[in-house]
Write a protein that holds these residues in place. Structure first.
Motif, PDB file in Angstrom:
ATOM      1  N   ASP A  52      84.100  59.043  21.310  1.00  0.00           N
ATOM      2  CA  ASP A  52      82.788  59.195  21.939  1.00  0.00           C
ATOM      3  C   ASP A  52      82.061  57.855  22.041  1.00  0.00           C
ATOM      4  OD1 ASP A  52      83.222  61.885  22.220  1.00  0.00           O
ATOM      5  OD2 ASP A  52      81.964  62.475  20.538  1.00  0.00           O
ATOM      6  N   PHE A  53      82.305  56.955  21.100  1.00  0.00           N
ATOM      7  CA  PHE A  53      81.669  55.635  21.127  1.00  0.00           C
ATOM      8  C   PHE A  53      82.215  54.820  22.296  1.00  0.00           C
ATOM      9  CE2 PHE A  53      80.239  57.233  17.332  1.00  0.00           C
ATOM     10  CZ  PHE A  53      79.453  56.357  16.617  1.00  0.00           C
ATOM     11  N   ILE A  54      83.516  54.900  22.513  1.00  0.00           N
ATOM     12  CA  ILE A  54      84.137  54.205  23.649  1.00  0.00           C
ATOM     13  C   ILE A  54      83.587  54.766  24.956  1.00  0.00           C
ATOM     14  CG2 ILE A  54      86.323  53.762  24.850  1.00  0.00           C
ATOM     15  CD1 ILE A  54      86.181  52.298  22.207  1.00  0.00           C
ATOM     16  N   GLU A  55      83.521  56.076  25.050  1.00  0.00           N
ATOM     17  CA  GLU A  55      83.016  56.701  26.268  1.00  0.00           C
ATOM     18  C   GLU A  55      81.548  56.357  26.511  1.00  0.00           C
ATOM     19  OE1 GLU A  55      84.586  58.142  28.682  1.00  0.00           O
ATOM     20  OE2 GLU A  55      86.507  58.033  27.671  1.00  0.00           O
ATOM     21  N   ALA A  56      80.753  56.246  25.450  1.00  0.00           N
ATOM     22  CA  ALA A  56      79.353  55.844  25.622  1.00  0.00           C
ATOM     23  C   ALA A  56      79.277  54.440  26.211  1.00  0.00           C
ATOM     24  CB  ALA A  56      78.617  55.918  24.288  1.00  0.00           C
ATOM     25  N   SER A  57      80.171  53.556  25.780  1.00  0.00           N
ATOM     26  CA  SER A  57      80.215  52.206  26.356  1.00  0.00           C
ATOM     27  C   SER A  57      80.582  52.253  27.826  1.00  0.00           C
ATOM     28  CB  SER A  57      81.228  51.337  25.596  1.00  0.00           C
ATOM     29  OG  SER A  57      80.810  51.101  24.297  1.00  0.00           O
ATOM     30  N   PHE A  58      81.584  53.067  28.188  1.00  0.00           N
ATOM     31  CA  PHE A  58      81.978  53.203  29.595  1.00  0.00           C
ATOM     32  C   PHE A  58      80.817  53.756  30.421  1.00  0.00           C
ATOM     33  CE2 PHE A  58      86.678  53.940  28.290  1.00  0.00           C
ATOM     34  CZ  PHE A  58      86.890  52.580  28.226  1.00  0.00           C
ATOM     35  N   TYR A  59      80.143  54.762  29.879  1.00  0.00           N
ATOM     36  CA  TYR A  59      79.019  55.370  30.594  1.00  0.00           C
ATOM     37  C   TYR A  59      77.934  54.329  30.863  1.00  0.00           C
ATOM     38  CZ  TYR A  59      75.057  58.372  31.666  1.00  0.00           C
ATOM     39  OH  TYR A  59      73.975  58.942  32.280  1.00  0.00           O
ATOM     40  N   TYR A  60      77.565  53.582  29.829  1.00  0.00           N
ATOM     41  CA  TYR A  60      76.499  52.600  30.013  1.00  0.00           C
ATOM     42  C   TYR A  60      76.926  51.486  30.961  1.00  0.00           C
ATOM     43  CZ  TYR A  60      72.754  49.334  29.402  1.00  0.00           C
ATOM     44  OH  TYR A  60      71.712  48.482  29.665  1.00  0.00           O
ATOM     45  N   GLU A  61      78.173  51.098  30.920  1.00  0.00           N
ATOM     46  CA  GLU A  61      78.651  50.053  31.835  1.00  0.00           C
ATOM     47  C   GLU A  61      78.431  50.473  33.284  1.00  0.00           C
ATOM     48  OE1 GLU A  61      82.682  47.425  32.764  1.00  0.00           O
ATOM     49  OE2 GLU A  61      82.743  49.019  31.276  1.00  0.00           O
ATOM     50  N   ILE A  62      78.648  51.737  33.589  1.00  0.00           N
ATOM     51  CA  ILE A  62      78.426  52.245  34.950  1.00  0.00           C
ATOM     52  C   ILE A  62      76.934  52.381  35.233  1.00  0.00           C
ATOM     53  CG2 ILE A  62      78.775  54.241  36.469  1.00  0.00           C
ATOM     54  CD1 ILE A  62      81.474  54.647  34.912  1.00  0.00           C
ATOM     55  N   LEU A  63      76.197  52.940  34.271  1.00  0.00           N
ATOM     56  CA  LEU A  63      74.772  53.167  34.462  1.00  0.00           C
ATOM     57  C   LEU A  63      73.993  51.861  34.586  1.00  0.00           C
ATOM     58  CD1 LEU A  63      72.320  55.090  34.539  1.00  0.00           C
ATOM     59  CD2 LEU A  63      72.289  54.959  32.027  1.00  0.00           C
ATOM     60  N   ARG A  64      74.348  50.857  33.832  1.00  0.00           N
ATOM     61  CA  ARG A  64      73.536  49.635  33.775  1.00  0.00           C
ATOM     62  C   ARG A  64      73.446  48.938  35.127  1.00  0.00           C
ATOM     63  NH1 ARG A  64      76.022  44.425  32.794  1.00  0.00           N
ATOM     64  NH2 ARG A  64      74.160  43.688  31.726  1.00  0.00           N
ATOM     65  N   ASP A  65      74.467  49.071  35.972  1.00  0.00           N
ATOM     66  CA  ASP A  65      74.417  48.475  37.305  1.00  0.00           C
ATOM     67  C   ASP A  65      73.365  49.134  38.188  1.00  0.00           C
ATOM     68  OD1 ASP A  65      76.427  46.670  36.689  1.00  0.00           O
ATOM     69  OD2 ASP A  65      78.016  47.969  37.450  1.00  0.00           O
TER      70      ASP A  65
END
Length: 185
Positions: A52-65
């Motif tokens: 879930d921590f890895i997925e949270a990083s992936f999610y934020y990487e997409i959202l931050r743009d």
């Protein structure tokens, strides 16, 4: 591949001494399993499912743009300390334990480590994030469909992981301790 995240909310000086003596984090891995939790008397252990921590990083990487500059900068300042690999020009995860011990520690086992002063700084950064703006931007964002059935593509799950980091930081700050967050496969 599954892995767990293990958070040690720890008195800092004994953790540094134990790490120095074991020449790494074997002070944790070699501690006897004790149902009463007395195997590391200077630390309190918290565990969670690491994917879930890895997925949270992936999610934020997409959202931050898709975030406006000010909320993104404030979120980056905090999230760069608790999430890994979400973009260029973001802070690196703290490695206070390695710095204080004076040896290189295995990066595949340590997620992040913070002495008590760093905990307080990161907690201040977390409180400065305009979470309502982040949440609204997430609801308005054009997020891609999940690639795998376990991909995080919703703000609620992402915020749950962030709240977990916040609870760890709050407990460490309240007790004057540091954090050592490990990965276990």
């Amino acid at each position: 591949m599954a892995f767990d995240v293990i958070c040690l909310i720890t008195e800092w000086a004994p953790a540094v001494a134990a790490c120095r003596e074991s020449r790494g984090i074997n002070f944790y891995w070699n501690a006897p399993e004790n149902p009463n939790g007395d195997d590391l008397p200077f630390a309190t252990e918290r565990n969670y499912r690491g994917f879930d921590f890895i997925e949270a990083s992936f999610y934020y990487e997409i959202l931050r743009d898709q975030l406006p500059t000010l909320p993104r900068n404030k979120a980056d300042a905090f999230l760069g300390c608790v999430l890994m690999d979400f973009g260029q020009d973001c802070p690196e995860l703290p490695e206070d334990l390695a710095d204080d011990v004076g040896i290189e520690l295995p990066c595949d086992e340590i997620y992040y480590s913070m002495r008590p002063a760093t905990v307080r700084t990161v907690l201040e950064r977390m409180r400065a994030v305009p979470w309502a703006e982040i949440e609204q931007a997430a609801h308005d964002a054009d997020m891609p469909s999940p690639i795998r059935k376990y991909d995080i593509r919703d703000i609620e799950h992402f915020l749950f992981i962030i709240e977990m980091h916040q609870r760890w930081l709050d407990e460490a700050a309240r007790t004057g301790r540091g954090l050592i967050v490990l990965r276990s496969q």
